[in-house]
Motif scaffolding. Structure first.
Motif, short mmCIF file in Angstrom:
data_model
loop_
_atom_site.label_atom_id
_atom_site.label_comp_id
_atom_site.label_asym_id
_atom_site.label_seq_id
_atom_site.Cartn_x
_atom_site.Cartn_y
_atom_site.Cartn_z
N ALA A 115 34.51 37.36 45.18
CA ALA A 115 35.31 38.45 45.73
C ALA A 115 36.16 37.96 46.90
O ALA A 115 37.34 38.32 47.02
N TRP A 160 39.19 43.86 48.98
CA TRP A 160 37.88 43.25 48.78
C TRP A 160 36.95 44.20 48.03
O TRP A 160 36.21 43.80 47.14
N HIS A 207 43.06 44.39 41.23
CA HIS A 207 42.26 44.68 40.03
C HIS A 207 42.60 43.68 38.92
O HIS A 207 41.70 43.14 38.26
N VAL A 243 36.99 37.35 36.15
CA VAL A 243 35.81 37.60 35.32
C VAL A 243 36.00 36.97 33.94
O VAL A 243 35.10 36.30 33.41
N ASN A 264 35.35 43.19 44.56
CA ASN A 264 33.90 43.03 44.51
C ASN A 264 33.26 43.93 43.45
O ASN A 264 32.29 43.53 42.80
N ARG A 265 33.80 45.13 43.26
CA ARG A 265 33.27 46.01 42.20
C ARG A 265 33.48 45.41 40.82
O ARG A 265 32.68 45.62 39.92
N VAL A 266 34.55 44.64 40.64
CA VAL A 266 34.84 44.05 39.33
C VAL A 266 34.07 42.75 39.13
O VAL A 266 33.42 42.56 38.11
N VAL A 267 34.14 41.84 40.10
CA VAL A 267 33.53 40.52 39.90
C VAL A 267 32.03 40.49 40.20
O VAL A 267 31.32 39.62 39.69
N ARG A 268 31.55 41.42 41.04
CA ARG A 268 30.12 41.53 41.38
C ARG A 268 29.53 40.22 41.92
O ARG A 268 28.42 39.84 41.56
N ASN A 269 30.32 39.54 42.73
CA ASN A 269 29.87 38.30 43.34
C ASN A 269 30.63 38.15 44.64
O ASN A 269 31.86 38.03 44.63
N GLY A 270 29.91 38.15 45.77
CA GLY A 270 30.56 38.11 47.08
C GLY A 270 31.47 36.92 47.29
O GLY A 270 32.58 37.05 47.82
#
Length: 198
Positions: A61, A48, A95, A102, A52-58
């Protein structure tokens, strides 16, 4: 449960954790649901975090994390212990899935944007527009033919050929005042014939 599996990678000894991870992956590959539950406990948090760092949407994620864990369940037999750790293999899948999400989301936004710009333009019916233009031109020709020869010549020279009153007078060898009168009378008759302003 395998001893040491629930500890984080930083807190445990590398060899013991990796052996436990490899054992879990082999059991998951064999369809062992309890082994998958144990593996889930170990990798769900790190997966997670990466996603979350890649998609930036909870919300995204959570969805991608679920997709990753389903993929780990389905493809556990592909894990090769000699090529890296269990966690590294799972996080690589995470990843890749996050980047795919994205890209897919951006492509959808781009499509929507293009569709929105296309929809902004009013629909145009070339056949109808051409037909209306032809009918209007035919009506103007009919109304022009109803003028006297002198009125028609003056109007055509002034409005279709772009001549000024003095130039029309010179071409027709007529006084400028007479030309103005012919043009004015011709335009009045054209207006009446075309029904403009009625």
């Amino acid at each position: 449960m395998v001893e040491g599996v629930r500890t984080s990678p930083r807190e445990s000894s590398g060899a013991g954790t990796e052996a436990a991870g490899t054992s879990l992956m082999q059991r998951v590959a064999a369809g062992d649901e309890q082994a998958f539950a144990d593996l889930y406990d170990v990798v769900a948090g790190p997966v997670w975090g990466v996603v979350n760092r890649v998609v930036r949407n909870g919300t995204f994620a959570e969805e991608v994390t679920q997709e990753v864990l389903v993929e780990v369940w389905r493809t556990a037999a592909r894990f090769k212990p000699g090529k890296g750790s269990t966690l590294a293999w799972v996080l690589t899948i995470a990843h890749r899935r996050a980047v795919d999400r994205v890209r897919s989301h951006q492509a959808a936004l781009d499509r929507d944007d293009r569709a929105g710009r296309l929809d902004f333009r009013r629909p145009f019916d070339e056949v109808a527009e051409s037909t209306i233009t032809n009918l209007e031109q035919q009506r103007v020709r009919q109304c022009l033919s109803a003028l006297t020869d002198l009125q028609r010549e003056s109007v055509v020279l002034a409005y279709y050929n772009g001549y000024t009153y003095p130039e029309v007078a010179e071409v027709l060898k007529t006084a400028p005042g007479t030309v103005k009168t012919r043009i004015r009378d011709g335009l009045i008759r054209l207006r009446d014939c075309l029904g403009v302003g009625q």
